[in-house]
Each structure stands twice: as structure tokens, then as C-alpha cells.
Design a protein around this motif. Sequence first.
Motif, PDB file in Angstrom:
ATOM      1  N   VAL A  96       0.855  -1.252  -0.029  1.00  0.00           N
ATOM      2  CA  VAL A  96       0.007  -0.003   0.066  1.00  0.00           C
ATOM      3  C   VAL A  96       0.903   1.140  -0.025  1.00  0.00           C
ATOM      4  N   THR A  97       0.617   2.140  -1.000  1.00  0.00           N
ATOM      5  CA  THR A  97       1.392   3.482  -0.900  1.00  0.00           C
ATOM      6  C   THR A  97       0.207   4.655  -0.994  1.00  0.00           C
ATOM      7  N   GLN A  98       0.898   5.779  -0.743  1.00  0.00           N
ATOM      8  CA  GLN A  98      -0.003   7.017  -0.906  1.00  0.00           C
ATOM      9  C   GLN A  98       0.783   8.014  -1.754  1.00  0.00           C
ATOM     10  N   HIS A  99       1.544   7.583  -2.896  1.00  0.00           N
ATOM     11  CA  HIS A  99       2.515   8.082  -3.668  1.00  0.00           C
ATOM     12  C   HIS A  99       1.566   8.996  -4.568  1.00  0.00           C
ATOM     13  N   LYS A 100       0.474   8.653  -5.345  1.00  0.00           N
ATOM     14  CA  LYS A 100      -0.179   9.433  -5.925  1.00  0.00           C
ATOM     15  C   LYS A 100      -0.856  10.524  -5.269  1.00  0.00           C
ATOM     16  N   TYR A 101      -1.632  10.441  -3.942  1.00  0.00           N
ATOM     17  CA  TYR A 101      -1.871  11.397  -3.134  1.00  0.00           C
ATOM     18  C   TYR A 101      -0.829  12.501  -2.746  1.00  0.00           C
ATOM     19  N   GLN A 102       0.324  11.937  -2.351  1.00  0.00           N
ATOM     20  CA  GLN A 102       1.493  12.813  -2.029  1.00  0.00           C
ATOM     21  C   GLN A 102       1.849  13.555  -3.460  1.00  0.00           C
ATOM     22  N   GLN A 103       1.929  13.118  -4.333  1.00  0.00           N
ATOM     23  CA  GLN A 103       2.153  13.919  -5.702  1.00  0.00           C
ATOM     24  C   GLN A 103       1.126  15.129  -5.920  1.00  0.00           C
ATOM     25  N   LEU A 104       0.022  14.763  -5.701  1.00  0.00           N
ATOM     26  CA  LEU A 104      -1.161  15.762  -5.740  1.00  0.00           C
ATOM     27  C   LEU A 104      -1.177  16.831  -4.845  1.00  0.00           C
ATOM     28  N   MET A 105      -0.722  16.575  -3.698  1.00  0.00           N
ATOM     29  CA  MET A 105      -0.621  17.420  -2.516  1.00  0.00           C
ATOM     30  C   MET A 105      -0.145  18.686  -3.029  1.00  0.00           C
ATOM     31  N   ASP A 106      -0.760  19.958  -2.712  1.00  0.00           N
ATOM     32  CA  ASP A 106      -0.470  21.242  -3.248  1.00  0.00           C
ATOM     33  C   ASP A 106       0.110  21.875  -2.021  1.00  0.00           C
ATOM     34  N   MET A 107       1.387  21.986  -1.812  1.00  0.00           N
ATOM     35  CA  MET A 107       2.087  22.716  -0.568  1.00  0.00           C
ATOM     36  C   MET A 107       1.879  24.254  -0.840  1.00  0.00           C
ATOM     37  N   GLU A 108       1.672  24.586  -1.893  1.00  0.00           N
ATOM     38  CA  GLU A 108       1.568  26.196  -1.945  1.00  0.00           C
ATOM     39  C   GLU A 108       0.418  26.778  -1.075  1.00  0.00           C
TER      40      GLU A 108
END
Length: 186
Positions: A48-60
Motif C-alpha cells: 500500500v502506498t499513497q504516492h499519488k496522493y502525495q504527488q497531488l498534494m499542493d504545498m503552495e
Amino acid sequence: VLFRSGEDSFIKGFMVELMKSFTVGSVEMTDFCFTGYSMTQDENGITVTQHKYQQLMDMEKFKLLKDQGDAPNDQVLSDSLQKVFRSALGALQWLAYNTQPHNAYAACYLAGRAGVATVRDGKDLYKILNNAKNDDSVTYYPNLGEPEEWQLMGFADASMNQSVKKGSYIADVMVLTGNNRACIID
């Protein structure tokens, strides 16, 4: 979301009947992605990963937490920044709960600061969340073999009145073993 395991007869019996009664969006047998979880299954286990969620996270949208200029670190954040803080905290909690348990303490501590978070809390949260966004952690559930060979083992430890706040603490770990492998379940 429904996860299943078992023999083909289980799928042909119970699962087919279940799928007749409920709307099923899709049936995935090996790879699956839903609400930020990506799961892959093979004969060795489930990853199980959350890599897609992490990539889409907008830190801005959380950048205001770290950019407080000359504001003192102990200054309580404004109501609008408390809202940004809670949103960033929710993202951290989602990661900590699912695939980054090493961030659970920070998420729990910062949750206690919600509503009264300071400039320092906001800066800390931004830094922790930014690191979590770039963390490539995965959760792995190994194939433990046949269920009748599994063993459930529990371990516990406690500390009475040894914390800074003089509270009592207990921790427990539940481990499921089988097939010469172990899986921490709680």
C-alpha cells in the motif's frame, strides 16, 4: 470499498451474490487505487502506498504557515491561518494513519494544538508535511500462508507517571505470524 480474500469458490458463491445486491464500480484483482491509496497484490503480499496522493498534494496552499515574517514564534495564528493549519494537519493525519506511522506522534501532538496553534506550530507542521510529501514509505502486508497456521501474538509495556506531564502511558503491539513472516496489525 470492500476487500476480500479467499478461494475461487468464495468469489463464485458469496461475492457474486453480494455484487448482485450492491452497485460495484469496479473489481480489481491485483492493482487498485482509491482515495489516495494505491494497492498492489502479488503472491508475496499486499503493498500500500499513497504516492499519488502525495504527488497531488499542493504545498503552495500551506505556504502561509511557514511565511510569517517577523511574527514571534509564540504568537497564536489568526483564524484564517488556523483554518489552513487544520487543513494541513488533516493531510498529515491521512498520511500518518495509512502509510507513514512514523509521523503519527507529530500528527497527534499538532492535533492538540488546533485552534490555539502558534507561528512555531505552523512552521513545524509545514516542515513535517513537506517532508511527508516527499517520503516514499510503503506499507507491506506479507502473505502469511494458510490461516489455520497463523498465530496472534501480543506485546505490551507501560510507564506510570514517568512523562513530563506526569501521565501514565501504555503501548501494545499485536502481531500476526505465519509462513515464517510477521505482520504488525495494531
